[in-house]
Design a protein around this motif. Structure first.
Motif, PDB file in Angstrom:
ATOM      1  N   HIS A 132      15.306  12.615  -5.621  1.00  9.98           N
ATOM      2  CA  HIS A 132      14.525  13.975  -5.485  1.00  9.98           C
ATOM      3  C   HIS A 132      13.067  13.498  -4.947  1.00  9.98           C
ATOM      4  N   VAL A 133      12.729  12.178  -5.089  1.00 15.39           N
ATOM      5  CA  VAL A 133      11.450  11.867  -4.570  1.00 15.39           C
ATOM      6  C   VAL A 133      11.120  12.064  -3.080  1.00 15.39           C
ATOM      7  N   THR A 134      12.419  11.549  -2.402  1.00 18.14           N
ATOM      8  CA  THR A 134      12.310  12.069  -0.989  1.00 18.14           C
ATOM      9  C   THR A 134      12.031  13.331  -0.407  1.00 18.14           C
ATOM     10  N   GLN A 135      12.416  14.416  -1.355  1.00 20.48           N
ATOM     11  CA  GLN A 135      12.046  15.821  -1.005  1.00 20.48           C
ATOM     12  C   GLN A 135      10.817  16.050  -1.504  1.00 20.48           C
ATOM     13  N   SER A 136       9.948  15.366  -2.402  1.00 24.16           N
ATOM     14  CA  SER A 136       8.800  15.949  -2.943  1.00 24.16           C
ATOM     15  C   SER A 136       7.554  15.959  -2.135  1.00 24.16           C
ATOM     16  N   ARG A 137       6.588  17.028  -2.686  1.00 25.84           N
ATOM     17  CA  ARG A 137       5.599  17.263  -1.872  1.00 25.84           C
ATOM     18  C   ARG A 137       4.562  17.153  -3.067  1.00 25.84           C
ATOM     19  N   LEU A 138       3.256  16.753  -2.380  1.00 29.05           N
ATOM     20  CA  LEU A 138       2.048  16.758  -3.221  1.00 29.05           C
ATOM     21  C   LEU A 138       1.364  18.206  -3.060  1.00 29.05           C
ATOM     22  N   MET A 139       0.696  18.504  -4.174  1.00 28.74           N
ATOM     23  CA  MET A 139      -0.059  19.635  -4.289  1.00 28.74           C
ATOM     24  C   MET A 139      -1.500  19.472  -4.638  1.00 28.74           C
ATOM     25  N   PRO A 140      -2.256  20.392  -3.997  1.00 25.05           N
ATOM     26  CA  PRO A 140      -3.701  19.966  -4.136  1.00 25.05           C
ATOM     27  C   PRO A 140      -4.142  20.531  -5.353  1.00 25.05           C
ATOM     28  N   TYR A 141      -5.169  19.564  -6.022  1.00 29.90           N
ATOM     29  CA  TYR A 141      -5.562  20.390  -7.331  1.00 29.90           C
ATOM     30  C   TYR A 141      -7.029  19.988  -7.646  1.00 29.90           C
ATOM     31  N   LYS A 142      -7.775  20.923  -8.446  1.00 27.80           N
ATOM     32  CA  LYS A 142      -9.102  20.469  -8.572  1.00 27.80           C
ATOM     33  C   LYS A 142      -9.086  20.478 -10.230  1.00 27.80           C
ATOM     34  N   ILE A 143      -9.889  19.469 -10.586  1.00 26.42           N
ATOM     35  CA  ILE A 143      -9.801  19.175 -12.096  1.00 26.42           C
ATOM     36  C   ILE A 143     -11.425  18.750 -12.566  1.00 26.42           C
ATOM     37  N   GLN A 144     -11.706  19.543 -13.525  1.00 21.33           N
ATOM     38  CA  GLN A 144     -13.003  19.616 -14.351  1.00 21.33           C
ATOM     39  C   GLN A 144     -13.088  18.995 -15.488  1.00 21.33           C
ATOM     40  N   THR A 145     -13.999  18.224 -15.895  1.00 23.21           N
ATOM     41  CA  THR A 145     -14.038  17.395 -17.167  1.00 23.21           C
ATOM     42  C   THR A 145     -15.159  18.277 -17.821  1.00 23.21           C
ATOM     43  N   ALA A 146     -15.110  17.810 -19.499  1.00 28.37           N
ATOM     44  CA  ALA A 146     -16.109  18.297 -20.118  1.00 28.37           C
ATOM     45  C   ALA A 146     -17.410  18.046 -19.618  1.00 28.37           C
ATOM     46  N   LYS A 147     -17.857  16.979 -18.904  1.00 25.91           N
ATOM     47  CA  LYS A 147     -19.204  16.857 -18.627  1.00 25.91           C
ATOM     48  C   LYS A 147     -19.451  17.239 -17.236  1.00 25.91           C
ATOM     49  N   GLU A 148     -18.170  18.257 -16.575  1.00 24.89           N
ATOM     50  CA  GLU A 148     -18.421  18.840 -15.341  1.00 24.89           C
ATOM     51  C   GLU A 148     -18.247  17.851 -14.266  1.00 24.89           C
ATOM     52  N   THR A 149     -17.484  16.678 -14.408  1.00 22.82           N
ATOM     53  CA  THR A 149     -17.177  15.855 -13.224  1.00 22.82           C
ATOM     54  C   THR A 149     -15.966  16.660 -12.517  1.00 22.82           C
ATOM     55  N   LEU A 150     -16.178  16.589 -11.153  1.00 24.85           N
ATOM     56  CA  LEU A 150     -15.095  17.409 -10.455  1.00 24.85           C
ATOM     57  C   LEU A 150     -14.235  16.384  -9.732  1.00 24.85           C
ATOM     58  N   VAL A 151     -13.073  16.569  -9.715  1.00 21.92           N
ATOM     59  CA  VAL A 151     -11.894  15.809  -9.106  1.00 21.92           C
ATOM     60  C   VAL A 151     -11.146  16.567  -8.333  1.00 21.92           C
ATOM     61  N   HIS A 152     -11.065  16.519  -6.963  1.00 21.73           N
ATOM     62  CA  HIS A 152     -10.395  16.887  -6.143  1.00 21.73           C
ATOM     63  C   HIS A 152      -9.126  15.906  -5.695  1.00 21.73           C
ATOM     64  N   THR A 153      -7.917  16.476  -5.594  1.00 17.60           N
ATOM     65  CA  THR A 153      -7.058  15.468  -5.299  1.00 17.60           C
ATOM     66  C   THR A 153      -5.751  16.126  -4.885  1.00 17.60           C
ATOM     67  N   ALA A 162       0.123  10.411  -8.357  1.00  9.12           N
ATOM     68  CA  ALA A 162      -0.114  10.786  -6.771  1.00  9.12           C
ATOM     69  C   ALA A 162       0.436   9.909  -5.814  1.00  9.12           C
ATOM     70  N   PRO A 163       1.518   9.744  -5.518  1.00 13.90           N
ATOM     71  CA  PRO A 163       1.906   8.794  -4.665  1.00 13.90           C
ATOM     72  C   PRO A 163       1.791   9.128  -3.294  1.00 13.90           C
ATOM     73  N   ARG A 164       1.277   8.094  -2.345  1.00 13.63           N
ATOM     74  CA  ARG A 164       1.132   8.515  -1.087  1.00 13.63           C
ATOM     75  C   ARG A 164       2.268   8.219  -0.233  1.00 13.63           C
ATOM     76  N   SER A 165       3.367   7.685  -0.683  1.00 16.43           N
ATOM     77  CA  SER A 165       4.491   7.631  -0.216  1.00 16.43           C
ATOM     78  C   SER A 165       5.927   7.734  -0.586  1.00 16.43           C
ATOM     79  N   ILE A 166       6.927   7.700   0.021  1.00  7.07           N
ATOM     80  CA  ILE A 166       8.127   7.492  -0.821  1.00  7.07           C
ATOM     81  C   ILE A 166       8.341   6.421  -1.464  1.00  7.07           C
ATOM     82  N   LEU A 167       7.947   5.005  -1.119  1.00  3.94           N
ATOM     83  CA  LEU A 167       8.075   3.990  -1.803  1.00  3.94           C
ATOM     84  C   LEU A 167       7.236   3.647  -3.019  1.00  3.94           C
TER      85      LEU A 167
END
Length: 646
Positions: free
Chosen positions: A170-191, A228-233
């Motif tokens: 299943h990993v070989t067929q998986s894809r990453l999705m773009p997410y935006k995360i905001q913490t309580a102190k308004e730190t923004l994480v784009h990944t 958030a793997p960058r590769s199948i390995l």
């Protein structure tokens, strides 16, 4: 249903809540244990309350409310506003695994009773909510196969193995999705990520328990683990540790896991709704808002950790290895590559480093001379340790890897500088090896020199593997320490030194064999390193085609004599194995061969020890030679030493 026996004035009275559908099982399993506690004087009395028949708003809040409910009923109970007024306690039920995990309930009934009885006071408990729904253990976002709830992970090794194989595919067929995360102190994480797991405490989930550091206190915070793997390995590494490892160790090989600690999290997936599971129940929403309500419940459990409330939570965001910036565009919504592609910053740093390595410098010239002299001394002394020292000292690997990058990216300056530096090093090495050989009175082949005179296709395989390792080590600073091992494996300078010895002896067979080995290493490394850089994303294929074609042509040309030499080696090995089992027939006593050595081609020279139980005459030797020719199917020249066996 109740029992009243007051053998101890200090013994408590419990209100025990259970569902009608569990009445029969309650009577058989739980009630006898509670009555036993009364007989021991540890419990004054208990009153059975049916969940469906009891007006919960009229429950006596001064007495402990001990719940024996499945997770579904328990959740509904805790969501009631009146729950904040009760003294809650929990008993293990076959279907309340999440309750047990969240509130640290013992697995065995009597042990859970002990937890309640030994509690000297109630402890305040926070509750976690996702989009205003109570979360017992965890919220998981993303791929439902890879981020499945912990309760669905098999306990048996066979079950884990089957799921490991299925998830690996299943990993070989998986894809990453773009997410935006905001913490309580308004730190923004784009990944970009395959999935995330959010829990109140790391121990609440089978996966996060092995990722997050355990805490002895009940800290009022949310914990998120981002996968958030960058590769199948990377993905296969995650799947393996999820099923077969007790803990994910910290280190560079776990950079595909991000960790966030905050009092609240707001999560949004760009351009599409979020698929998630709340305590194993699949749901969908445009956005997730996770928050805490502090000190909502009061529970009786001696083993529940003490609360650690601080004036201000120290928020933590550890996402060093997660995709960010332009990398998100390269990875999101696309199939994962087999290995991690280099990001623009890594490409720039590697290219600058290799550009510097391609230049002819004074340290390079000095190390070439010293490594050549050291290798030549080691070859004449027949000393393997000295030759290994020369391999480590040799700087030839740097311009060769730079040349491969230049060919890949079609960079004229890099190709010219690397070629010039390489040629200067080769000429310098040959020159000093020749001078040392002329001054050295020794002129005999030993095992170290002979070992470098007959390269085969196996040596090309060593060069290719070394080229892959060299390119990868140059591209990844964290594995650069492996370059010494690559230098030892490929051994560039010793063949050059043997070539110089051949010139000094005026022996062209020695020069040809050793220089062919060097050329084999050179072309094999260039092609393999260029291909590795291509796979790692250092150049688009359209730009790399020409360089790869040129490198392949040279490798194919070199492969012809290597294949012939390999075939000859295989034939010699077969003949030697055949002769080791051969026994001469036609004599009055048996004769066998020992210490067999084959060399030459036409005629084939066979050197061996003849083992017999009597002296052999000329006629016997002629017959042995004739039988050997019949066995091998070709003319031979026999060099024999007689050994008498008594």
């Amino acid at each position: 249903m109740s029992s009243e026996l007051t053998e101890s004035l200090n013994a408590p009275v419990w209100q025990v809540l259970f569902s009608d559908q569990d009445s029969s099982e309650f009577s058989q399993k739980v009630a006898p244990q509670l009555n036993a506690l009364i007989k021991e004087g540890r419990l004054s009395a208990w009153q059975g309350l049916h969940l469906e028949q009891t007006n919960l708003t009229e429950i006596d809040a001064t007495l402990p409310l001990v719940c024996w409910l499945n997770d579904s009923n328990q959740r509904a109970l805790l969501e009631m506003p009146a729950a904040s007024n009760w003294q809650l306690a929990f008993l293990p039920h076959i279907q309340n695994i999440r309750t047990q995990r969240r509130f640290k309930v013992a697995v065995k009934l009597m042990q859970a009773c002990e937890q309640i009885l030994q509690a000297t006071a109630t402890k305040p408990v926070d509750l976690m909510y996702c989009n205003q729904q109570l979360v017992m253990t965890s919220v998981m976002i993303g791929d439902p196969q890879l981020m499945r709830p912990a309760s669905q992970v098999p306990l048996s090794w066979w079950g884990r193995l089957k799921q490991f194989i299925g998830m690996s595919v299943h990993v070989t067929q998986s894809r990453l999705m773009p997410y935006k995360i905001q913490t309580a102190k308004e730190t923004l994480v784009h990944t970009a990520a395959i999935g995330m797991t959010m829990v109140y405490r790391g121990e609440d989930n089978d996966f996060t328990r092995r990722v997050l550091e355990p805490s002895e206190e009940d800290e009022s915070s949310l914990n998120a683990v981002i996968f958030a793997p960058r590769s199948i390995l990377d993905g296969l590494n995650f799947v393996y540790h999820r099923f077969f490892s007790r803990r994910f160790e910290n280190g560079s090989n776990r950079l595909y896991l991000g960790k966030i600690k905050s009092e609240s999290l707001r999560i949004h997936c760009s351009g599409r709704p979020l698929d998630y599971s709340l305590d194993g129940e699949l749901k969908q929403a445009d956005e997730l808002f996770l928050t805490l309500q502090p000190k909502v419940l009061s529970i009786l459990n001696q083993d529940y950790p003490d609360n650690a409330y601080h004036a201000e939570l120290k928020e933590s965001v550890r996402i060093v290895g997660l995709p960010k910036g332009e990398v998100i565009k390269d990875l999101a919504m696309r199939p994962l590559p087999w290995i991690d592609h280099a990001n623009p910053e890594e490409i720039k740093d590697t290219f600058v480093m290799l550009k510097e390595s391609s230049k002819t410098s004074q340290p390079y010239l000095v190390l070439m001379v010293l490594s050549t002299l050291l290798a030549t001394v080691g070859l004449f002394a027949n000393s393997t340790p000295v030759i290994i020292g020369a391999m480590i000292l040799a700087p030839l690997m740097s311009p060769i890897i730079s040349l491969s990058m230049g060919l890949l990216r079609q960079t004229p300056d890099l190709i010219f500088n690397a070629t010039k530096t390489l040629l200067v090093g080769i000429i310098l090495s040959l020159l000093f090896a020749v001078l040392f050989t002329v001054l050295m009175p020794l002129q005999s082949l030993n095992s170290e020199i002979s070992a470098r005179l007959s390269p085969t296709i196996l040596d090309l395989g060593v060069a290719i593997i070394s080229g892959i390792a060299g390119a990868y080590a140059n591209a990844k600073s964290e594995v650069a320490k492996s370059l010494a091992g690559v230098a030892i494996a490929v051994a560039l300078v010793p063949p050059l030194a043997v070539s110089g010895i051949g010139i000094g002896w005026m022996d062209w067979h020695v020069f040809y064999g050793a220089f062919l080995l060097f050329i084999t290493n050179l072309f094999g490394i260039v092609l393999a390193a260029a291909a590795t850089f291509l796979v790692m994303g250092f150049s688009p294929f359209r730009l790399a085609q020409r360089g790869l074609f040129v490198s392949s042509v040279f490798v194919i040309a070199v492969s012809v004599p290597l294949l012939l030499a390999f075939n000859s080696m295989v034939q010699e090995q077969r003949m030697q194995n055949m002769l080791e089992q051969w026994q001469c027939t036609g004599l009055d006593s048996p004769v066998t061969l020992r210490d067999i050595r084959l060399h030459g081609a036409n005629p084939l020279k066979v050197s061996a020890t003849l083992l017999a139980n009597r002296p052999l005459q000329n006629d016997d030797l002629d017959l042995i030679k004739q039988r050997l020719e019949e066995q091998l199917g070709r003319k031979i020249e026999l060099e024999a030493v007689l050994a008498i066996k008594r």
